[in-house]
Scaffold this motif. Structure first.
Motif, PDB file in Angstrom:
ATOM      1  N   UNK A  45     -18.890 -48.576  22.943  1.00 22.68           N
ATOM      2  CA  UNK A  45     -20.288 -48.999  22.937  1.00 22.68           C
ATOM      3  C   UNK A  45     -20.655 -49.823  21.708  1.00 22.68           C
ATOM      4  N   UNK A  46     -20.140 -49.432  20.561  1.00 23.80           N
ATOM      5  CA  UNK A  46     -20.596 -50.038  19.306  1.00 23.80           C
ATOM      6  C   UNK A  46     -19.760 -51.227  18.846  1.00 23.80           C
ATOM      7  N   UNK A  47     -18.561 -51.366  19.374  1.00 25.18           N
ATOM      8  CA  UNK A  47     -17.725 -52.498  18.958  1.00 25.18           C
ATOM      9  C   UNK A  47     -17.328 -53.357  20.149  1.00 25.18           C
ATOM     10  N   UNK A  48     -16.607 -52.787  21.129  1.00 25.91           N
ATOM     11  CA  UNK A  48     -16.117 -53.606  22.245  1.00 25.91           C
ATOM     12  C   UNK A  48     -17.251 -54.334  22.960  1.00 25.91           C
ATOM     13  N   UNK A  49     -18.337 -53.628  23.248  1.00 27.85           N
ATOM     14  CA  UNK A  49     -19.441 -54.252  23.975  1.00 27.85           C
ATOM     15  C   UNK A  49     -20.084 -55.375  23.171  1.00 27.85           C
ATOM     16  N   UNK A  50     -20.236 -55.173  21.863  1.00 25.73           N
ATOM     17  CA  UNK A  50     -20.827 -56.216  21.027  1.00 25.73           C
ATOM     18  C   UNK A  50     -19.915 -57.434  20.926  1.00 25.73           C
TER      19      UNK A  50
END
Length: 114
Positions: A45-50
């Motif tokens: 949620x906090x890295x891959x999606x961004x």
């Protein structure tokens, strides 16, 4: 040495060149984790999606592309990767482990150069 320069040099030393899609995606992932280490606890949620939003692709592509460069780094220079990790690696690190290794390496270098 600034974070970007150290990260670029480290990736190059590991055989991860800019011709890999995973190069930029790994670079962005490490930068996000350096900005806020708690992102490592919720990496999808906090890295891959961004990073997927920044690169206009699906988050599954981010993980796959970084896994590709992690495997390549392991094949090209497993000794350096193990040295950077600071512990024995018996196989190619997972994507989240590689990001964490690089974040720790940069932070360690930053502290040593103060």
């Amino acid at each position: 040495m600034n974070n970007t320069k150290l990260l670029n040099e480290t990736l190059q030393s590991l055989g991860i060149s800019k011709c890999y899609k995973g190069y930029r995606q790994l670079h962005l992932s490490v930068e996000l984790a350096l900005d806020d280490e708690s992102r490592l606890e919720c990496i999808t949620d906090c890295i891959y999606n961004q990073v997927a939003d920044m690169c206009n692709c699906d988050c599954r592509h981010i993980e796959r592309n970084i896994r590709t460069v992690a495997n390549h780094a392991w094949e090209v220079n497993s000794e350096l990767l193990t040295e950077i990790a600071g512990y024995t690696l018996l196989s190619s690190p997972s994507v989240s482990e590689l990001i964490s290794i690089l974040v720790t390496h940069i932070e360690r270098n930053r502290l040593e150069n103060k």
